[in-house]
Design an enzyme around this catalytic site. Structure first.
Site, PDB file in Angstrom:
ATOM      1  N   ASP A 169      53.803  40.364  -9.472  1.00  0.00           N
ATOM      2  CA  ASP A 169      54.230  39.177  -8.839  1.00  0.00           C
ATOM      3  C   ASP A 169      54.219  39.305  -7.380  1.00  0.00           C
ATOM      4  OD1 ASP A 169      55.479  36.826  -8.197  1.00  0.00           O
ATOM      5  OD2 ASP A 169      56.095  36.481  -9.809  1.00  0.00           O
ATOM      6  N   HIS A 170      53.398  38.818  -6.611  1.00  0.00           N
ATOM      7  CA  HIS A 170      53.507  39.230  -5.115  1.00  0.00           C
ATOM      8  C   HIS A 170      54.570  38.779  -4.571  1.00  0.00           C
ATOM      9  CE1 HIS A 170      51.089  35.640  -4.300  1.00  0.00           C
ATOM     10  NE2 HIS A 170      51.610  35.859  -3.037  1.00  0.00           N
ATOM     11  N   HIS A 232      56.057  32.959  -9.815  1.00  0.00           N
ATOM     12  CA  HIS A 232      56.643  33.145  -8.554  1.00  0.00           C
ATOM     13  C   HIS A 232      57.775  32.201  -8.588  1.00  0.00           C
ATOM     14  CE1 HIS A 232      52.872  35.013  -7.468  1.00  0.00           C
ATOM     15  NE2 HIS A 232      52.380  33.798  -7.015  1.00  0.00           N
ATOM     16  N   LYS A 328      49.402  22.072  -5.215  1.00  0.00           N
ATOM     17  CA  LYS A 328      48.340  22.437  -4.230  1.00  0.00           C
ATOM     18  C   LYS A 328      48.006  21.074  -3.390  1.00  0.00           C
ATOM     19  CE  LYS A 328      46.574  26.376  -5.750  1.00  0.00           C
ATOM     20  NZ  LYS A 328      46.744  27.470  -4.876  1.00  0.00           N
TER      21      LYS A 328
END
Ligand code: BG6
Length: 472
Positions: A169-170, A232, A328
């Site tokens: 999970d960056h 996230h 988004k």
């Protein structure tokens, strides 16, 4: 402790001509080359369904670096990086050819592919003897729901040991996300008010101005709930609210995060708003609606926005509402956590006309961009009358440290090559996160619409009532 280069190993990038490879992985690897943090020996083997020659792959990678690298393209570093690059396709030799090309006893296999393809590639790696000496990185979302996450886990464990599995999970690689722990547990002041006695509510926003950017096919499979909220946002939430770990070791931190997620009851679908963007404007640019994006169905029911209210049922947080949202085509790209403290018990200043401007104390942690922490409080305006107004104490990463923090993927690629799992997810944490949204997945709330360039469907104001979204 300074990072050192990992032991010699090959790196297999499955999905090497995709969006993630282009925007994040190749530029991340190039930056590790600049820092001397790639293994001293080993190839970077790009792999995809359709063929590219080695030279075409190098051109693709050069373009990716020029467009997306944190630091500029440099001839010397580029030539030594380019020497590592090679490409194999499914059409042309497949993973059998990869196995022959891997010269090192160790390797990292990075699956940068849509979730529906994970199982296939795990089996293919096993069929081609690419298990011993392999560490495997699985991109999020890990599964599609709780049942498929469990299946994926059992499939992985048929071939790989847990210490070979890196669920990425960056957001955990972002310096500002890691700093949440330092901020909380390195300073004694805030930890004392980090609880239901002092906190009124918490907001977490992950907003992006971009749309789906040519990833229509992937996005139709996942939507905002699975793409960002389940991973996230929940990761930020768990670092923000978990109990102090017994140490900063990987397992101690992962234990606390899992415990925290365990204490969140499944979310009531009535406390969730799903939205999808329609045609609108960002600045002076017209942005098309989601259903007009390439590879998206004209009748798509996929959400590009989701907001929810949830509670944490534990000693520290009982009764404090958490408002989470991600979307988004929002007016700006910003990831921010705001902890709003309770109002002062007595309003000494309520007779004053400025009362409309009085605000409770707030702590805002800006994860990106312009990484910062801001505390706002009331101060007396200079002058003979008692006039108050909110002012800010502000810490900026750039001002304090002279440079913006490095990209998350650089750190995570390095750690995976090193075998350090601290910043990766453990199965129990992933499964807890699926459990929390399970009722929403099985009974999707109706889709609401919002114009591109707005902060989401109007129904999100009812969700947070009587409070208000900080960013709107
Ligand atoms: C990815 C999502 O995990 O995170 C993308 O799949 C999203 O949809 C991206 O754009 C955002 O990452 P960052 O680091 O730019 O906030």
């Amino acid at each position: 402790m300074a990072l050192t280069p990992p032991l010699p190993q090959d790196l297999l990038l499955v999905g090497a001509s995709g969006d993630l490879a282009q925007r994040k992985l190749i530029p991340g690897l190039y930056n590790l080359e600049l820092d001397g943090l790639l293994p001293p020996e080993g190839s970077i083997i790009g792999y995809a369904r359709h063929g590219l020659t080695d030279d075409e792959f190098r051109n693709f990678a050069a373009d990716a670096v020029k467009r997306h690298s944190r630091r500029p393209f440099e001839e010397t570093a580029w030539s030594s990086f380019a020497r590592r690059l090679t490409f194999i396709s499914e059409e042309d030799g497949g993973l059998g050819a990869v196995a022959e090309r891997c010269r090192q006893p160790r390797r990292l296999a990075y699956l940068a592919i849509p979730p529906s393809a994970f199982m296939t590639y795990i089996r293919l790696l096993a069929d081609h003897g690419l298990v011993d000496g392999t560490r495997i990185v699985i991109e999020k979302p890990f599964g599609n729901d709780l049942a498929t996450a469990n299946q994926l886990d059992s499939e992985l464990h048929q071939y790989f040991h847990e210490d070979q599995i890196f669920r990425i999970d960056h957001y955990l690689g972002k310096e500002t996300v890691q700093n949440i722990l330092v901020f909380r547990f390195g300073n004694s002041l805030f930890e004392r008010v980090w609880n239901r006695d002092a906190v009124d509510h918490v907001q977490i926003t992950v907003a992006e101005s971009i749309g789906v950017e040519g990833r229509g096919q992937f996005y139709e499979e996942v939507g905002a709930l699975r793409d960002i909220m389940q991973n996230h946002v929940f990761q930020i939430l768990s670092l923000l609210t978990m109990e102090p770990p017994s140490s900063f070791r990987a397992e101690a931190i992962r234990d606390e995060k899992a415990k925290l997620l365990e204490s969140i009851p499944p979310v009531d679908p009535r406390a969730v708003v799903r939205g999808q963007y329609t045609t609108g404007a960002l600045g002076d640019q017209i942005a098309r609606g989601y259903r007009d994006e390439p590879d998206v169905s004209h009748a798509s029911n996929t959400e590009t926005f989701v907001a929810m209210r949830l509670n944490i049922q534990n000693w520290r947080w009982e009764g404090v509402p958490f408002y989470l949202r991600t979307g988004k085509r929002m007016p700006e790209t910003v990831t921010e956590v705001t902890v709003v403290f309770r109002e002062a018990p007595i309003r000494f200043f309520s007779e004053l006309p400025e009362v409309s401007r009085l605000r409770p104390n707030q702590l805002s942690i800006r994860i990106q961009p312009e990484e910062s922490i801001t505390f706002s409080f009331l101060a007396k305006e200079p002058g003979p009358e008692v006039r108050v107004q909110p002012v800010r104490m502000h810490f900026s990463y750039l001002e304090a440290f002279g440079a913006p923090p490095p990209e998350a993927y650089e750190r995570l690629l390095h750690d995976a090559m090193e075998g350090d799992q601290t910043l990766f997810l453990r199965a129990d944490g992933v499964e807890e996160a699926w459990r929390i949204i399970e009722p929403v997945l099985s009974q999707m709330p109706p889709l609401r619409f919002y114009a591109a360039g707005s902060w989401g469907p109007p129904q999100i104001d009812d969700l947070i009532e009587p409070r208000r979204w900080r960013l709107q």
